[in-house]
Structures are given as structure tokens and as C-alpha cells.
Design a protein around this motif. Structure first.
Motif, short mmCIF file in Angstrom:
data_model
loop_
_atom_site.label_atom_id
_atom_site.label_comp_id
_atom_site.label_asym_id
_atom_site.label_seq_id
_atom_site.Cartn_x
_atom_site.Cartn_y
_atom_site.Cartn_z
N GLY A 217 78.64 19.46 77.80
CA GLY A 217 77.48 19.81 76.68
C GLY A 217 78.30 19.85 75.35
N TYR A 218 77.65 20.35 74.63
CA TYR A 218 78.11 20.26 73.04
C TYR A 218 77.38 21.61 72.49
CZ TYR A 218 73.79 18.04 72.08
OH TYR A 218 72.47 17.68 71.93
N PRO A 219 78.11 22.27 71.52
CA PRO A 219 77.52 23.64 71.00
C PRO A 219 76.42 23.33 69.92
CG PRO A 219 79.46 22.89 69.56
CD PRO A 219 79.48 22.01 70.88
N GLY A 220 75.64 24.39 69.96
CA GLY A 220 74.48 24.30 68.90
C GLY A 220 75.38 24.41 67.63
N TRP A 221 74.52 24.30 66.38
CA TRP A 221 75.30 24.35 65.15
C TRP A 221 75.72 25.68 64.63
CZ3 TRP A 221 72.28 24.35 59.94
CH2 TRP A 221 72.97 24.25 58.92
N HIS A 222 74.76 26.55 64.91
CA HIS A 222 75.06 28.08 64.35
C HIS A 222 76.27 28.64 65.10
CE1 HIS A 222 71.00 26.97 63.08
NE2 HIS A 222 70.55 27.26 64.24
N ILE A 223 76.56 28.47 66.22
CA ILE A 223 77.68 29.26 66.77
C ILE A 223 78.96 28.82 66.46
CG2 ILE A 223 78.04 27.48 68.98
CD1 ILE A 223 77.85 31.19 69.25
N GLU A 224 79.22 27.83 65.81
CA GLU A 224 80.40 27.53 65.37
C GLU A 224 80.90 28.35 64.02
OE1 GLU A 224 80.86 24.22 61.90
OE2 GLU A 224 79.60 23.33 63.34
N CYS A 225 79.86 28.86 63.47
CA CYS A 225 80.16 29.71 62.26
C CYS A 225 80.55 31.01 62.66
CB CYS A 225 79.07 29.35 61.28
SG CYS A 225 79.13 28.18 60.27
N SER A 226 79.70 31.72 63.87
CA SER A 226 80.16 32.97 64.41
C SER A 226 81.53 32.87 65.01
CB SER A 226 79.21 33.06 65.66
OG SER A 226 77.89 33.42 65.02
N ALA A 227 81.77 31.86 65.51
CA ALA A 227 83.10 31.53 66.07
C ALA A 227 84.21 31.53 65.30
CB ALA A 227 83.31 30.50 67.22
N MET A 228 84.20 30.85 64.42
CA MET A 228 85.34 30.53 63.42
C MET A 228 85.24 31.66 62.35
SD MET A 228 85.46 26.50 62.52
CE MET A 228 83.68 26.05 62.72
N SER A 229 84.47 32.37 61.79
CA SER A 229 84.40 33.31 60.97
C SER A 229 85.02 34.62 61.60
CB SER A 229 83.02 33.73 60.42
OG SER A 229 82.29 34.32 61.39
N MET A 230 84.94 34.84 62.78
CA MET A 230 85.32 36.12 63.43
C MET A 230 86.90 35.78 63.99
SD MET A 230 82.11 38.22 65.37
CE MET A 230 81.82 36.82 66.31
N LYS A 231 87.09 34.54 64.39
CA LYS A 231 88.44 34.05 64.72
C LYS A 231 89.06 34.28 63.66
CE LYS A 231 91.88 31.13 66.62
NZ LYS A 231 91.85 29.85 67.49
N HIS A 232 88.94 33.90 62.49
CA HIS A 232 89.93 33.74 61.44
C HIS A 232 89.80 34.84 60.43
CE1 HIS A 232 91.43 29.91 62.92
NE2 HIS A 232 90.15 29.51 62.81
N LEU A 233 88.66 35.68 60.48
CA LEU A 233 88.73 36.84 59.36
C LEU A 233 88.55 38.15 60.00
CD1 LEU A 233 86.37 35.16 56.70
CD2 LEU A 233 88.88 35.44 56.88
N GLY A 234 88.13 37.99 61.44
CA GLY A 234 88.00 39.41 62.07
C GLY A 234 86.49 39.81 62.39
N GLU A 235 86.12 40.86 63.18
CA GLU A 235 84.63 41.19 63.47
C GLU A 235 84.18 41.74 62.43
OE1 GLU A 235 85.07 42.99 67.27
OE2 GLU A 235 85.49 41.01 68.25
N ARG A 236 84.79 42.17 61.05
CA ARG A 236 84.27 42.70 60.15
C ARG A 236 84.90 42.27 58.87
NH1 ARG A 236 81.15 44.59 58.01
NH2 ARG A 236 81.26 46.65 57.14
N PHE A 237 84.17 41.33 58.10
CA PHE A 237 84.63 40.75 56.86
C PHE A 237 83.67 40.93 55.74
CE2 PHE A 237 82.78 37.42 59.20
CZ PHE A 237 82.10 36.68 58.39
N ASP A 238 84.22 40.55 54.59
CA ASP A 238 83.48 40.97 53.40
C ASP A 238 82.58 40.15 52.84
OD1 ASP A 238 85.16 43.20 52.85
OD2 ASP A 238 86.78 41.66 53.03
#
Ligand code: ZN
Length: 466
Positions: A217-238
Motif C-alpha cells: 500500500g501507500y501512506p495517507g498524506w497527513h501521516i508523513e508530517c507526523s513521522a518526519m516532524s517527530m523523527k527530526h525534531l523530537g516529540e516536542r517541538f516549537d
């Protein structure tokens, strides 16, 4: 730090001070382009917002880490007419290039356009296609925590399990239900019409697909931003930025995904930029009024004039684009550069008059990016009778760290080294030829202290004003 930078938070509807959660570095995530076509200047306005926030924060002494994602697995904006064909795939068949070639071509074009309008490169441009395992991991967690369910290879988010749904956009479940139109066909495999797809099963003709615990399959659009933001900025960012059109469903769904997965708030401040309109219409592909940044240059307009034009409107407001206004901004930028070239920069500290202008400029920028006021202060400074020209130069050159209008361009071109500088350059080259690098470094430091950029070239030392 002279000013606290404050931004309007779309989530709380209040102006809030940016205070890095880790106490050190402000971390910013911006929703980036979908790279199957050229980016028009209306989108550029949203992308300039992340850059402007970074510039404003750095100007007040903050360390900033800014990342912007590249959506290279196309999203469907209209799930109801989703034929299962990705926009990347459609572009692929149109242009006779592979999906990767399409993504590469338009990513390059996007970065070139970004450079032209003075967007400094982000620290990272993560690609959606390189974060499929991270997306799958979050979806897995959401299923485990009861926020998501699978139906024949497609995974949906159950929005009723996230009580805060709607807190960003105001589209709460009650309001969404009240607004449902009868004629809309609802996907029968969803538990609730408002549920959205995290992962979609690949149809037989789908080329862009990945293996997953739920099949290919393939991802929905929204999930990519959850994955990339938290991977590269952490689970709390500004700070998280995007256009007004990203608020719903994209960012609302991102909040449900990220917070649902980690169990706490992830983004402190959500910042959204207004649209660009052309003749009263939102600038969009369908409106046939697309302008690329390179179109501006072809018309003889400095693309940085577009920056100045954008500064004339608060970032949250919609802005009307016209060629007349752009041409006026173009003349103004050129005029400012010419004025600066006529002034010699002042060495040393600035007087009380100039300090007053500096305070006003800084407080405008720090006050939710009030660029119309900041530009007004700059214009007043240029014609202020009580501020010496050298101080005007020094201030405008410093402010250009935020304005990004390359105001010193003419001054740089007109610049010639003094005899003292020429002698120092020669002395440095002699020292380096004799392998006396300590002395070479010492002279480099002296040249830099004179406001020069020092470059080592095969022909020896080259200097130019910074
Ligand atoms: Zn996004």
C-alpha cells in the motif's frame, strides 16, 4: 536578545512568545511542496513564512533548526474521487519520466525558486518516500492504542477516539456531522464518515507502493508530517507552519496522529499564512493564474521585489497580487540599494536617533512579524534628517538579515579595497606561501573585523564586503 519573538498561535488563538522547549534551540517544521509540478508564487508566500520566522528568531539571538518536508509520494486532496492513481504517477505518464525523476526535477526547481525569493535553505528537506518505516511504526502504535483500525489493507484513524479532534480548525465532530451533505457517498468501510486513511491498500495499477503489515500500500498524506516532524525534531517541538488551507484536514489530522501516538502535546505554536489572490481569486492551478518565480525574472522584475511586496501585508491576511504593485516594489528595492551604495557604512556604535529606529524595527518584527510596520520604519529611516548616512547604512545592512532584500548589492558592486586592505591581502598571501599559517589566520581575523568576507582561492586571498 533584545526582543521576545511572539507569534499568533492558531491553536490557542493567542499571540505567544516563542520559548524553545529544550531551552536551547527553536525547532520549526514547515509543510513543504508536493513535487509533481512547479510551485507558484502563491505557495511561495507560505514557504517564505517559515524562513521569515527563522530569520526573526536568529535576529534576536536564538539558535534555530528548521526543516521542511518534500512530499514525493503525491497526496489526494479529494479522497472521494480517488482513483487510486497517485499524482506523482499521473505526472509520470504525462512527462515520460519516472516518479523519482519527476520528484527530483520539481524539487530542484522548487529550491531554485526558493533561492530567488530569498528563502535561505532549511537545515533539512526530508523526503516522504524515505520515511515509510517511520510512518508504518506510528500507524502500528495507533492501532495498538485503539486509535486506528484496518479494513482490507487500508488503515483508518477512528476520530471518535481522540477527544481533541477539531481543536485547531474548529471542525469538531459535532460540526462536521451537522455539515454532512446527504449526497456525498461515504466510504462504507469507515466506522465514521469523518475517519481518515493512514494507509491505503494499493490497487492493481498502483506503481508507487510499499510492503506493510497490512499488505502492499501507500501512506495517507497527513501521516508523513507526523513521522518526519517527530523523527527530526523530537516529540516536542516549537513551531509548525503551513498555509491556511493546511489547517483542515491536514494539520488537524496530524495532531490526532502525533498526539494519539505519543500521548501528549507535540507542537507548541501553529502558524498559518494567508493565501495569495489574483484578481480576487485564490492563486491555484485550477484558476489558470499561475506565476512561477522565474516568470517574474523573465518580466525583468527582481524576484526579491516579491519579498518586499509580501511584506506589505500581514502574513495571516490574504494578499492581492498585482503587477503594478510588484513593479512598484521592484523600483523601491532598486532605489534602496542605490541609496545605500551612496553611503559609506559607519564604523563603531550608532547614535540615539538610529537606536530609536532600531528598537521600532525590532519590536515590529518580533511582534508577530509585523512586516508592514518594519518596512515603514525602514522607509522613514532612509529620509530621517537626524541620522547620519553611515548609521543608516549600518542599520539597513543589519536589518537585511530579516528583510533578505540584498540591500548591499549595489554597494558591493561599487566597492573597491582601500590601500590598507590591499596591503593586508598581499601580506597574508606572502605569509601563507611561507607556510606561516598562524600569521595568515591573524590577518584573516583582522580583515574580518573590518567587515570583510575572506575567501581562499587558488589565486590567493580574495575579499569583499560582507
Ligand atoms: Zn504537512
Amino acid at each position: 536578545m533584545l526582543c521576545d519573538v511572539r507569534l499568533f498561535n492558531s491553536l490557542t488563538r493567542e499571540i505567544e512568545e516563542v520559548v524553545p522547549v529544550d531551552g536551547k534551540t527553536v525547532k520549526i517544521y514547515s509543510c513543504g511542496p508536493t513535487v509533481y509540478r512547479y510551485i507558484h508564487i502563491g505557495n511561495m508566500r507560505s514557504f517564505m513564512l517559515g524562513d521569515l520566522i527563522r530569520r526573526a528568531l536568529r535576529f534576536e539571538g536564538h539558535d534555530v533548526r528548521w526543516i521542511m518536508n518534500i512530499t514525493d509520494v503525491g497526496h489526494m486532496t479529494d479522497e472521494l474521487t480517488d482513483t487510486g492513481r497517485d499524482k506523482m504517477e499521473l505526472a509520470e505518464s504525462d512527462e515520460g519520466l519516472s516518479a523519482a525523476e519527476i520528484a527530483d526535477k520539481y524539487t530542484k526547481a522548487f529550491l531554485e525558486d526558493s533561492d530567488l525569493v530569498g528563502i535561505e535553505r532549511a537545515d533539512l528537506y526530508p523526503l516522504a518516500t524515505e520515511h515509510i518505516p517511520e510512518m508504518i511504526a506510528i500507524i502500528d502504535t495507533l492501532i495498538e492504542k485503539g486509535h486506528a483500525y484496518e479494513v482490507e489493507g487500508t488503515v483508518y484513524y477512528d476520530v471518535t477516539t481522540f477527544p481533541g479532534y477539531g481543536k485547531l480548525s474548529g471542525n469538531t465532530l459535532d460540526r462536521l456531522r451537522a455539515g454532512h451533505r446527504q449526497e456525498l457517498a461515504v466510504d462504507p468501510s469507515k466506522r465514521h464518515p469523518e475517519d481518515f486513511a493512514l494507509w491505503k491498500v494499493a490497487g492493481p495499477h498502483r506503481a508507487l507502493k510499499w510492503p506493510s503489515p497490512w499488505g502492499d500500500g501507500y501512506p495517507g498524506w497527513h501521516i508523513e508530517c507526523s513521522a518526519m516532524s517527530m523523527k527530526h525534531l523530537g516529540e516536542r517541538f516549537d513551531v509548525h507552519t503551513g498555509g491556511n488551507d493546511n489547517k483542515f484536514p491536514h494539520h488537524e489530522d496530524e495532531i490526532a496522529q502525533s498526539e494519539g501516538a505519543v500521548g501528549h502535546r507535540v507542537t507548541s505554536i501553529w502558524v498559518h499564512g494567508g493565501f495569495l489572490q489574483m484578481g480576487g481569486q485564490k492563486m491555484a492551478k485550477s484558476a489558470q493564474n499561475i506565476k512561477r518565480v522565474t516568470d517574474l525574472a523573465e518580466q525583468g522584475v527582481d524576484p526579491l521585489a516579491y519579498r518586499l511586496l509580501c511584506f506589505g501585508t500581514r502574513y495571516r491576511s490574504e494578499m492581492d497580487f498585482s503587477w503594478e504593485a510588484l513593479e512598484a516594489a521592484d523600483s523601491r528595492v532598486k532605489q534602496l540599494r542605490k541609496r545605500m551604495a551612496d553611503w559609506a557604512p559607519a564604523a563603531g556604535s550608532i547614535g540615539a536617533g538610529a537606536k530609536g529606529f532600531d528598537r521600532r524595527f525590532r519590536s515590529a518584527v518580533a511582534g508577530d512579524l509585523d512586516m508592514p510596520t518594519a518596512v515603514k520604519v525602514a522607509n522613514e529611516l532612509v529620509s530621517a534628517p537626524d541620522v547620519p548616512d553611515g548609521e543608516k547604512y549600518a542599520l539597513l545592512a543589519t536589518w537585511d538579515q530579516v528583510l533578505g532584500l540584498d540591500l548591499e548589492r549595489d554597494a558591493r558592486e561599487r566597492w573597491e579595497p582601500t590601500d590598507e586592505i590591499t596591503a593586508l591581502v598581499a601580506e597574508r598571501d606572502t605569509a601563507r606561501a611561507a607556510r606561516d599559517f598562524a600569521k595568515g589566520d591573524e590577518i584573516r581575523d583582522r580583515l574580518q573585523a573590518m567587515g570583510l568576507e575572506v575567501m581562499d582561492t587558488p589565486e590567493g586571498t580574495r575579499v569583499r564586503p560582507r
